[in-house]
Design a protein around this motif. Structure first.
Motif, short mmCIF file in Angstrom:
data_model
loop_
_atom_site.label_atom_id
_atom_site.label_comp_id
_atom_site.label_asym_id
_atom_site.label_seq_id
_atom_site.Cartn_x
_atom_site.Cartn_y
_atom_site.Cartn_z
N ALA A 1 0.82 -1.14 0.04
CA ALA A 1 -0.15 -0.03 0.03
C ALA A 1 0.92 1.17 0.13
CB ALA A 1 -0.81 0.02 1.18
N CYS A 2 0.38 2.46 -0.60
CA CYS A 2 1.20 3.64 -0.75
C CYS A 2 0.25 4.68 -0.20
CB CYS A 2 1.59 3.95 -2.08
SG CYS A 2 2.51 5.36 -2.48
N ILE A 3 1.00 5.28 0.71
CA ILE A 3 0.32 6.63 1.23
C ILE A 3 1.07 7.86 1.15
CG2 ILE A 3 -0.76 7.83 3.37
CD1 ILE A 3 -1.11 5.02 4.27
N GLY A 4 0.71 8.99 0.55
CA GLY A 4 1.33 10.08 -0.08
C GLY A 4 1.74 11.05 0.84
N GLU A 5 2.35 11.98 0.57
CA GLU A 5 2.66 13.04 1.42
C GLU A 5 1.76 14.09 1.84
OE1 GLU A 5 5.85 14.02 2.14
OE2 GLU A 5 7.04 12.87 1.00
N GLY A 6 1.57 14.39 3.23
CA GLY A 6 0.63 15.22 3.78
C GLY A 6 -0.76 14.47 3.74
N SER A 7 -0.83 13.29 3.59
CA SER A 7 -2.21 12.60 3.70
C SER A 7 -2.39 12.38 5.28
CB SER A 7 -2.34 11.28 2.83
OG SER A 7 -2.25 11.61 1.59
N VAL A 8 -3.72 12.17 5.71
CA VAL A 8 -4.08 12.02 6.78
C VAL A 8 -5.02 10.69 7.02
CG1 VAL A 8 -5.11 12.96 9.31
CG2 VAL A 8 -3.71 14.41 7.72
N ILE A 9 -4.61 9.79 7.79
CA ILE A 9 -5.52 8.44 8.16
C ILE A 9 -6.04 8.37 9.31
CG2 ILE A 9 -5.91 6.26 7.33
CD1 ILE A 9 -4.79 7.70 5.18
N GLY A 10 -7.36 8.56 9.63
CA GLY A 10 -7.99 8.41 10.94
C GLY A 10 -7.62 7.34 11.65
N VAL B 1 -4.58 13.69 0.97
CA VAL B 1 -5.65 12.89 1.27
C VAL B 1 -6.24 13.12 2.56
CG1 VAL B 1 -6.96 10.85 0.84
CG2 VAL B 1 -5.47 11.48 -0.96
N HIS B 2 -7.33 13.30 3.02
CA HIS B 2 -7.82 13.14 4.32
C HIS B 2 -8.84 12.22 4.45
CE1 HIS B 2 -6.16 16.73 6.17
NE2 HIS B 2 -5.60 16.97 5.02
N ILE B 3 -8.87 11.12 5.20
CA ILE B 3 -9.54 9.97 5.32
C ILE B 3 -9.98 9.86 6.90
CG2 ILE B 3 -9.66 7.42 5.37
CD1 ILE B 3 -7.99 7.48 3.03
N GLY B 4 -11.08 9.70 7.13
CA GLY B 4 -11.69 9.93 8.58
C GLY B 4 -11.32 8.57 9.21
N ASN B 5 -12.27 8.32 10.31
CA ASN B 5 -12.20 7.05 11.30
C ASN B 5 -12.97 6.05 10.64
OD1 ASN B 5 -10.48 8.89 13.05
ND2 ASN B 5 -12.46 9.36 14.19
N ASN B 6 -12.38 4.85 10.86
CA ASN B 6 -12.99 3.57 10.72
C ASN B 6 -13.40 3.35 9.22
OD1 ASN B 6 -13.13 2.82 13.58
ND2 ASN B 6 -14.54 4.34 13.73
N CYS B 7 -12.41 3.82 8.40
CA CYS B 7 -12.84 3.47 6.95
C CYS B 7 -12.12 2.06 6.48
CB CYS B 7 -12.23 4.62 6.01
SG CYS B 7 -13.16 6.15 6.36
N ILE B 8 -12.60 1.47 5.43
CA ILE B 8 -12.09 0.40 4.74
C ILE B 8 -11.74 0.81 3.45
CG2 ILE B 8 -12.28 -2.10 4.35
CD1 ILE B 8 -14.37 -2.30 6.55
N ILE B 9 -10.37 0.64 2.96
CA ILE B 9 -9.82 0.79 1.54
C ILE B 9 -9.61 -0.59 1.06
CG2 ILE B 9 -8.38 2.31 0.19
CD1 ILE B 9 -10.50 3.77 1.94
N TYR B 10 -10.19 -1.13 0.18
CA TYR B 10 -9.85 -2.64 -0.27
C TYR B 10 -8.76 -2.53 -1.17
CZ TYR B 10 -13.54 -4.73 2.54
OH TYR B 10 -14.34 -5.32 3.44
N PRO B 11 -8.33 -3.79 -1.61
CA PRO B 11 -7.18 -3.94 -2.52
C PRO B 11 -7.15 -3.18 -3.74
CG PRO B 11 -7.25 -5.90 -1.62
CD PRO B 11 -8.41 -5.02 -1.32
N ASN B 12 -6.08 -2.56 -4.23
CA ASN B 12 -6.23 -1.77 -5.63
C ASN B 12 -6.99 -0.68 -5.80
OD1 ASN B 12 -4.27 -3.73 -6.78
ND2 ASN B 12 -5.73 -5.40 -6.69
N THR B 13 -7.37 -0.12 -4.71
CA THR B 13 -8.23 0.96 -4.79
C THR B 13 -7.31 2.28 -5.03
OG1 THR B 13 -9.84 0.24 -3.39
CG2 THR B 13 -9.84 2.87 -3.67
N THR B 14 -7.65 3.44 -5.83
CA THR B 14 -6.72 4.62 -6.07
C THR B 14 -7.46 5.83 -5.57
OG1 THR B 14 -5.51 3.50 -8.01
CG2 THR B 14 -5.28 5.60 -7.68
#
Length: 261
Positions: free
Chosen positions: A157-166, A181-194
């Protein structure tokens, strides 16, 4: 409701606060639950009335036509009514207004809406599944990215500069999260999602495998020589409690935001 078995395996090698430390991965905590519930207990949860053996117990789900001992099924579509007479399921959830032509061997739980009741039970079942935590050594997380508590980031998995994961997010292998990218709490990002740069995602959002969030929409202006590409400088905003299906594309707007709620 009783839970006769509850065992924990695994350990935490290190707490992760905000950002991964190189080469460190917290081992996944796996909780095995062996759950078995009686008709009486289930009826109490879904507000139903038991017909038959109140002590009949189940530990799994099955379609009514594929019923087996120890399973709970449901009947909401009248065209499946004939299966109720022969099903091997121990318990069947059924609408309270259904009139049966002959006796059945399964214990029945009568409710106002069988489909809604089985959905409620499946949600409880899903919530009881073990939840992965930890960051795989093979994942790439930019130095300026921030990762919340109790998250899982899978291999590659790859998470870019300045991104925030809850907190409590699950990011599966080969998912790509762009910059800022800003992602809130309790999210599910399944494989190969962009997820492209600048996308904003709320709490309790699920993005299924292969979905693409924030790519350019169709923006071309005709000119004398053909077409000019119109830069798409907007973003995508996905609000709380949204689920996006597999291989779905949600394009960014030319200006402003593409809003999903």
């Amino acid at each position: 409701m009783r839970n006769p078995g509850h065992r924990e395996y695994g350990k935490n090698t290190e707490a992760i606060n905000g950002q991964r430390k190189a080469g460190v991965c917290r081992e996944v905590i796996i909780i095995f639950r062996i759950m078995e519930f009686t008709a009486e207990q289930i009826a109490g949860v879904i507000g139903g009335k038991v017909e038959g053996d109140a002590n009949a117990s189940v530990f799994t789900f099955a379609k009514i036509e594929e019923g087996k001992k120890g399973a709970i099924s449901f009947l909401s579509n009248p065209k499946y009514t004939h299966y109720i007479y022969d099903t091997e399921s121990s318990i069947v959830i059924i609408n309270e207004d259904v009139k049966l032509e002959k006796p059945v061997k399964a214990t029945l739980i009568r409710v106002k809406n069988a489909y809604e009741s089985i959905a409620q039970l499946l949600q409880i079942y899903e919530a009881s599944k073990p939840k992965k935590t930890g960051i795989a050594p093979q994942a790439y997380i930019a130095e300026t990215a921030k990762i919340g508590k109790d998250c899982y980031v899978g291999p590659f998995a790859c998470i870019g500069e300045g991104s925030v994961i809850g907190d409590g997010c699950q990011i599966y292998p080969h998912a790509v999260i762009g910059d800022n990218v800003h992602i809130g709490n309790n999210c599910i990002i399944y494989p190969n999602t962009t997820i492209y740069q600048g996308v904003k995602i709320g709490n309790n959002v699920t993005l299924h495998a292969g979905s693409v969030i924030g790519a350019d929409g169709f923006g071309f202006a005709p000119n004398a020589d053909g077409y000019d590409k119109i830069p798409q400088i907007g973003i995508v905003t996905i609000e709380d409690n949204v689920e996006i299906g597999a291989n779905t594309c949600v394009d960014r707007s030319t200006m402003g935001t593409t809003l999903i709620k």
